[in-house]
Design a protein around this motif. Structure first.
Motif, short mmCIF file in Angstrom:
data_model
loop_
_atom_site.label_atom_id
_atom_site.label_comp_id
_atom_site.label_asym_id
_atom_site.label_seq_id
_atom_site.Cartn_x
_atom_site.Cartn_y
_atom_site.Cartn_z
N VAL A 160 -59.51 119.46 22.70
CA VAL A 160 -59.09 118.38 22.86
C VAL A 160 -59.30 117.36 22.71
CG1 VAL A 160 -59.56 117.48 25.10
CG2 VAL A 160 -58.35 120.27 24.85
N ALA A 161 -60.70 117.40 22.02
CA ALA A 161 -61.66 116.25 21.21
C ALA A 161 -60.81 115.21 19.92
CB ALA A 161 -62.71 116.13 20.92
N ASP A 162 -60.39 116.99 19.64
CA ASP A 162 -59.76 116.41 18.34
C ASP A 162 -58.52 115.58 18.20
OD1 ASP A 162 -61.90 116.94 16.96
OD2 ASP A 162 -60.95 119.21 16.52
N TYR A 163 -57.62 116.14 19.44
CA TYR A 163 -56.18 115.24 19.93
C TYR A 163 -56.22 114.13 20.69
CZ TYR A 163 -52.60 114.79 22.60
OH TYR A 163 -51.29 113.80 22.94
N CYS A 164 -57.48 114.21 21.50
CA CYS A 164 -58.19 112.98 22.00
C CYS A 164 -58.20 111.39 21.01
CB CYS A 164 -59.51 111.95 23.03
SG CYS A 164 -58.25 113.41 24.01
N ARG A 165 -58.79 112.09 19.68
CA ARG A 165 -59.88 111.19 18.72
C ARG A 165 -58.17 110.57 18.01
NH1 ARG A 165 -63.24 114.61 17.75
NH2 ARG A 165 -65.73 114.86 19.00
N THR A 166 -57.49 111.94 17.77
CA THR A 166 -55.67 111.34 17.12
C THR A 166 -54.98 110.41 17.76
OG1 THR A 166 -55.04 112.46 17.72
CG2 THR A 166 -56.21 112.80 15.92
N ARG A 167 -54.93 110.00 19.17
CA ARG A 167 -54.41 109.21 19.99
C ARG A 167 -55.21 107.82 20.08
NH1 ARG A 167 -50.04 110.75 22.47
NH2 ARG A 167 -50.06 108.73 23.05
N GLY A 168 -56.51 107.94 19.84
CA GLY A 168 -57.46 106.34 19.76
C GLY A 168 -57.86 106.10 20.87
N ILE A 169 -58.35 108.23 22.07
CA ILE A 169 -59.54 107.32 22.91
C ILE A 169 -60.21 107.99 22.07
CG2 ILE A 169 -59.98 108.75 24.67
CD1 ILE A 169 -56.73 109.97 24.76
N GLU A 170 -61.75 106.99 22.74
CA GLU A 170 -62.91 106.77 22.44
C GLU A 170 -64.06 108.15 22.66
OE1 GLU A 170 -65.25 103.19 22.66
OE2 GLU A 170 -63.08 102.15 22.30
N ASP A 171 -64.94 108.83 22.12
CA ASP A 171 -65.52 109.60 22.44
C ASP A 171 -65.83 109.45 23.85
OD1 ASP A 171 -64.94 110.95 20.20
OD2 ASP A 171 -66.80 111.02 19.38
N ARG A 172 -66.86 108.52 24.09
CA ARG A 172 -67.63 107.95 25.37
C ARG A 172 -66.20 107.86 26.95
NH1 ARG A 172 -66.79 102.33 27.45
NH2 ARG A 172 -65.20 101.11 25.53
N PHE A 173 -64.81 108.26 26.40
CA PHE A 173 -64.24 107.95 27.25
C PHE A 173 -63.63 109.53 27.82
CE2 PHE A 173 -62.22 103.22 27.35
CZ PHE A 173 -63.14 103.13 27.78
N ILE A 174 -64.10 110.66 26.65
CA ILE A 174 -63.65 112.06 26.71
C ILE A 174 -64.53 113.08 27.54
CG2 ILE A 174 -63.35 113.97 25.56
CD1 ILE A 174 -62.61 112.33 23.23
N GLN A 175 -64.79 113.83 28.57
CA GLN A 175 -66.07 114.38 29.50
C GLN A 175 -65.35 114.98 30.08
OE1 GLN A 175 -67.24 111.85 33.22
NE2 GLN A 175 -68.59 113.66 33.92
#
Length: 245
Positions: A70-85
Motif C-alpha cells: 500500500v505504501a509503495d502504491y501511494c508513493r507512485t501516486r505522488g502521496i507523501e509519507d506524512r499522508f499515509i498513516q
C-alpha cells in the motif's frame, strides 16, 4: 400607631411585584442558522484488511506485506509519507468447537484456536478528484474493507466564520420581520449566543437537512441549487436577543 405602620408595610409588599414587573425590560430572542457549501481540497480514505488465520505469525507477515504494498502504491501516486498513516492493528483470538466422528460412530469434540486480524490505514489525498481511482487501486491489492471516505477543507475556520456572519445576518432579518409584523420596535442587541450545530462530515447533500431561509452560497446571497457530490457543508447557528422599545 404600630398597627398603622404594619398596614403600610403590608401594602408595600403587596405592590412590590407590580413595580418589579414594570421595571423588567421587554426582550425578544430570535434564532437562525446558515450554511456555506464549500468545494473540498482534501479527501481521506480509511480502509483495511481483515482475515482469519490459524497461524498468528503468518497472518502478521501477510498484513505487513500488504502495508508495504500500500505504501509503495501511494508513493507512485505522488502521496507523501506524512499522508499515509497506520491507524490500528487488532488481533482477536477465536475458539472454535470442532465435532468429529470415528468409524465406529463415536463422537468427539475438540477446540481449535484461530485469530482474526484487522489492520486499518488512512491516506489523505491533496487532490480529492483522485479518491475513486486510488480506492479501486487499493482494492486490487487485497484490501477488503473501505471504512470511510471523507472530504474536508483546509480553510474550515474561514468558512465557519463566514457561516457565522450569515447566521447573524439571517437572525437580524428575522427579528426585524417579526417585530414589524407584531407592531413592535426593536431596540439594541443585548446578547449574542452561538448555538451548537451538529457536524456534517458527509460529502453528500441531503435536501431534508436544509431549512427555509438559511441556505446561501459562499459567493453571495442567491439561493443555490443542490451542490454536486463532493461539496461539503459548513454550518453555524446563533441566537440574538433584543430589547423592545
Amino acid at each position: 400607631m404600630k398597627k398603622h405602620c404594619m398596614l403600610l408595610l403590608a401594602a408595600a409588599f403587596l405592590y412590590a411585584p407590580s413595580f418589579a414587573a414594570a421595571a423588567a425590560p421587554q426582550l425578544m430572542s430570535v434564532s437562525a442558522d446558515a450554511e456555506v457549501r464549500v468545494k473540498p481540497d482534501r479527501a481521506a480514505i480509511t480502509f483495511g484488511l481483515f482475515e482469519k488465520t490459524d497461524n498468528l505469525r503468518r497472518g502478521a507477515e501477510r498484513l505487513n506485506a500488504v502495508a508495504k504494498q500500500v505504501a509503495d502504491y501511494c508513493r507512485t501516486r505522488g502521496i507523501e509519507d506524512r499522508f499515509i498513516q497506520t491507524d490500528s492493528l487488532r488481533i482477536t483470538p477465536v475458539y472454535l468447537n470442532q465435532t468429529t466422528y470415528a468409524k465406529n460412530g463415536v463422537k468427539s469434540e475438540t477446540e481449535k484456536l484461530q485469530y482474526e486480524l484487522a489492520q486499518t490505514f488512512t491516506i489523505t489525498l491533496e487532490d480529492p478528484a483522485q479518491y475513486e481511482d486510488v480506492m479501486y487501486g487499493l482494492l486490487g491489492m487485497g484490501i477488503n474493507r473501505v471504512e470511510n471516505v471523507s472530504f474536508y477543507s483546509t480553510q474550515m475556520r474561514r468558512y465557519r466564520d463566514e457561516a457565522r456572519r450569515l447566521a447573524v445576518k439571517h437572525a437580524r432579518e428575522k427579528a426585524e420581520l417579526l417585530a414589524e409584523a407584531a407592531g413592535l420596535r426593536l431596540g439594541k442587541t443585548v446578547n449574542v449566543a452561538e448555538n451548537t450545530v451538529p457536524a456534517w462530515p458527509a460529502a453528500r447533500y441531503v435536501a431534508s437537512n436544509v431549512s427555509q431561509n438559511i441556505t446561501e452560497g459562499a459567493a453571495g446571497d442567491n439561493l443555490l441549487p443542490a451542490p454536486a457530490t463532493g461539496m461539503i457543508s459548513v454550518k453555524a447557528a446563533v441566537t440574538l436577543t433584543y430589547k423592545i422599545k
